[in-house]
Design a protein around this motif. Structure first.
Motif, mmCIF file in Angstrom:
data_model
loop_
_atom_site.group_PDB
_atom_site.id
_atom_site.type_symbol
_atom_site.label_atom_id
_atom_site.label_comp_id
_atom_site.label_asym_id
_atom_site.label_seq_id
_atom_site.Cartn_x
_atom_site.Cartn_y
_atom_site.Cartn_z
ATOM 1 N N ILE A 86 42.946 0.035 31.807
ATOM 2 C CA ILE A 86 41.855 1.017 31.825
ATOM 3 C C ILE A 86 40.584 0.273 32.210
ATOM 4 N N VAL A 87 39.984 0.665 33.317
ATOM 5 C CA VAL A 87 38.728 0.074 33.779
ATOM 6 C C VAL A 87 37.605 1.064 33.496
ATOM 7 N N ILE A 88 36.581 0.616 32.787
ATOM 8 C CA ILE A 88 35.428 1.467 32.496
ATOM 9 C C ILE A 88 34.249 0.966 33.314
ATOM 10 N N THR A 89 33.763 1.773 34.228
ATOM 11 C CA THR A 89 32.581 1.434 35.020
ATOM 12 C C THR A 89 31.934 2.726 35.494
ATOM 13 N N HIS A 90 30.733 2.999 35.034
ATOM 14 C CA HIS A 90 30.088 4.264 35.389
ATOM 15 C C HIS A 90 29.800 4.340 36.883
ATOM 16 N N THR A 91 29.379 3.236 37.467
ATOM 17 C CA THR A 91 28.958 3.250 38.870
ATOM 18 C C THR A 91 30.104 3.026 39.840
ATOM 19 N N GLY A 92 31.183 2.394 39.387
ATOM 20 C CA GLY A 92 32.227 1.970 40.311
ATOM 21 C C GLY A 92 31.796 0.796 41.167
ATOM 22 N N GLU A 93 30.681 0.157 40.796
ATOM 23 C CA GLU A 93 30.132 -0.943 41.587
ATOM 24 C C GLU A 93 30.076 -2.261 40.822
ATOM 25 N N THR A 94 30.446 -2.267 39.559
ATOM 26 C CA THR A 94 30.366 -3.484 38.750
ATOM 27 C C THR A 94 31.366 -4.508 39.285
ATOM 28 N N ALA A 95 30.865 -5.702 39.601
ATOM 29 C CA ALA A 95 31.651 -6.654 40.381
ATOM 30 C C ALA A 95 32.991 -7.002 39.736
ATOM 31 N N TYR A 96 32.973 -7.400 38.481
ATOM 32 C CA TYR A 96 34.223 -7.844 37.871
ATOM 33 C C TYR A 96 35.132 -6.672 37.520
ATOM 34 N N ALA A 97 34.573 -5.489 37.313
ATOM 35 C CA ALA A 97 35.424 -4.306 37.150
ATOM 36 C C ALA A 97 36.177 -4.027 38.445
ATOM 37 N N ILE A 98 35.494 -4.151 39.576
ATOM 38 C CA ILE A 98 36.149 -3.987 40.878
ATOM 39 C C ILE A 98 37.265 -5.009 41.036
ATOM 40 N N ARG A 99 36.972 -6.241 40.647
ATOM 41 C CA ARG A 99 37.968 -7.307 40.792
ATOM 42 C C ARG A 99 39.180 -7.060 39.883
ATOM 43 N N ALA A 100 38.924 -6.627 38.652
ATOM 44 C CA ALA A 100 40.020 -6.354 37.720
ATOM 45 C C ALA A 100 40.899 -5.228 38.251
ATOM 46 N N LEU A 112 44.085 3.187 35.214
ATOM 47 C CA LEU A 112 43.259 4.350 34.946
ATOM 48 C C LEU A 112 41.811 3.887 34.960
ATOM 49 N N SER A 113 40.916 4.683 35.497
ATOM 50 C CA SER A 113 39.495 4.325 35.453
ATOM 51 C C SER A 113 38.707 5.457 34.834
ATOM 52 N N ILE A 114 37.692 5.086 34.068
ATOM 53 C CA ILE A 114 36.751 6.043 33.483
ATOM 54 C C ILE A 114 35.427 5.773 34.167
ATOM 55 N N THR A 115 34.964 6.727 34.957
ATOM 56 C CA THR A 115 33.832 6.449 35.833
ATOM 57 C C THR A 115 33.068 7.719 36.148
ATOM 58 N N GLY A 116 31.966 7.558 36.874
ATOM 59 C CA GLY A 116 31.123 8.693 37.200
ATOM 60 C C GLY A 116 31.752 9.607 38.242
ATOM 61 N N THR A 117 31.220 10.818 38.337
ATOM 62 C CA THR A 117 31.791 11.811 39.250
ATOM 63 C C THR A 117 31.608 11.425 40.713
ATOM 64 N N HIS A 118 30.714 10.483 40.997
ATOM 65 C CA HIS A 118 30.432 10.076 42.364
ATOM 66 C C HIS A 118 31.387 8.999 42.870
ATOM 67 N N VAL A 119 32.278 8.503 42.017
ATOM 68 C CA VAL A 119 33.180 7.406 42.391
ATOM 69 C C VAL A 119 34.502 7.993 42.879
ATOM 70 N N HIS A 126 36.871 11.312 35.627
ATOM 71 C CA HIS A 126 35.435 11.385 35.852
ATOM 72 C C HIS A 126 34.708 11.893 34.608
ATOM 73 N N THR A 127 33.513 11.360 34.406
ATOM 74 C CA THR A 127 32.705 11.737 33.243
ATOM 75 C C THR A 127 31.509 12.579 33.666
ATOM 76 N N VAL A 128 30.462 11.932 34.178
ATOM 77 C CA VAL A 128 29.207 12.618 34.500
ATOM 78 C C VAL A 128 28.670 12.083 35.822
ATOM 79 N N PRO A 129 27.746 12.811 36.458
ATOM 80 C CA PRO A 129 27.091 12.269 37.655
ATOM 81 C C PRO A 129 26.332 10.983 37.334
ATOM 82 N N LYS A 130 25.960 10.281 38.387
ATOM 83 C CA LYS A 130 25.244 9.017 38.208
ATOM 84 C C LYS A 130 23.989 9.227 37.364
ATOM 85 N N GLU A 131 23.800 8.340 36.407
ATOM 86 C CA GLU A 131 22.661 8.495 35.485
ATOM 87 C C GLU A 131 21.335 8.383 36.228
#
Length: 327
Positions: A86-100, A112-119, A126-131
């Motif tokens: 399970i990868v948690i990253t709101h932006t989908g841009e966090t470097a090590y989350a991308i690598r994992a 599985l990823s938990i991330t923003g609606t824009h990813v 998906h959770t919420v739009p970008k903060e």
């Protein structure tokens, strides 16, 4: 500072929790129950969600383990047969989350990823739009709610629609009356302490204060504060205790008494989340700390919506760790 984007994001949380309470995540939950081991990973605020989420998944009988994204992506043995990630990253841009995520996909283990609606990731929950504010709030509590739903549909008592709706109602109450007026702005720094899951929330709250109010704050599990970390504290600092009555050994209250005897100002946030487990109780408490960060930002004349500035905002700095070809 109710005209800030931060306040708008904080105020959305009850409605978002209500919506997530109705999600059917039986398919993703089945992926987790079929795994030998579930790895939950994130960075910063997302790491705190991973820590609490692991507690929830363990209630479902899963072998769940959390890692900072950089530790798992760069320093651990990596994906193993039978894992699910399970990868948690709101932006989908966090470097090590991308690598994992890339390493897990390359190894063929379920992701599985938990991330923003824009990813635009196919496996995303998906959770919420970008903060709108760089002091993240609603994406954190939304990620916790998704993890709770996953745990519930994997067999845990926590995370039922009824319990998440109860958490949402208590968040509404907190936004209406946060009960934080008695926490003074310290002259130098604030140490936040709590036991067990409250210790995780202490670190999340300290991060919000550092981001939003640009002040020195640090969160501790109570025992960790006792073991040397309290030594530099003086009357110029403050100690904030989180729900000391929930500490079954009384250590949090005892540490607060010791701090007061040393002349250190001590405050308490103690309002038990009615009907919620210790993990779900962190949701309304976290919102109180978010509101404290907003209040301190106003008192200190800081902009809580713009956090990463100057050399800290250098794009190349944020891309390090993604790995070649994974950006």
């Amino acid at each position: 500072m109710t005209d800030t984007a931060l306040h708008r994001m904080i105020s959305q949380q009850a409605g978002v929790l209500d919506r997530i309470a109705g999600l059917d995540l039986a398919g993703p939950a089945a992926t987790l129950t079929a795994a030998r081991r579930v790895i939950v990973t994130g960075t910063g605020t997302s790491q705190h969600a991973a820590e609490l989420g692991t507690m929830l998944l363990e209630q479902a009988g899963l072998d769940a383990r959390w890692f900072p994204a950089a530790t798992w992506a760069r320093w651990s043995p990596g994906p193993q047969p039978g894992d699910a990630l399970i990868v948690i990253t709101h932006t989908g841009e966090t470097a090590y989350a991308i690598r994992a995520r890339a390493a897990a996909l390359a190894a063929g283990i379920p992701v599985l990823s938990i991330t923003g609606t824009h990813v635009d990731w196919p496996e995303a929950m998906h959770t919420v739009p970008k903060e709108e504010a760089e002091t993240y709030t609603v994406s954190y509590t939304a990620a916790l709610a998704v993890l709770a739903r996953l745990a519930n549909q994997a067999g845990a008592a926590d995370g039922s629609p009824e319990l998440l709706r109860l958490a949402a109602a208590q968040v509404s109450d907190v936004v209406a009356d946060p009960g934080i007026g008695g926490v003074p702005v310290p002259a130098r720094s604030l140490a936040i302490a709590g036991a067990g899951p409250w210790g995780i929330t202490a670190r999340e709250g300290a991060l919000k204060l550092r981001e939003g109010a640009r002040m020195l704050a640090e969160g501790f599990d109570t025992e960790l504060l006792l073991h040397g970390n309290a030594v530099p504290l003086t009357a110029a600092d403050g100690v904030l205790l989180l729900e000391p009555g929930a500490d079954p050994d009384g250590l949090t209250a005892a540490v607060g008494a010791a701090a007061a005897a040393e002349g250190i100002p001590v405050s308490t946030l103690a309002a038990p989340a009615r009907g919620l487990s210790p993990v779900l109780a962190q949701i309304p408490l976290t919102v109180r700390l978010q509101l404290l960060a907003e209040r301190f930002a106003a008192l200190r004349g800081q902009d809580p919506d713009t956090v990463i500035t100057g050399n800290w905002a250098e794009p190349g700095l944020w891309q390090l760790g993604a790995g070649p070809g994974n950006t």
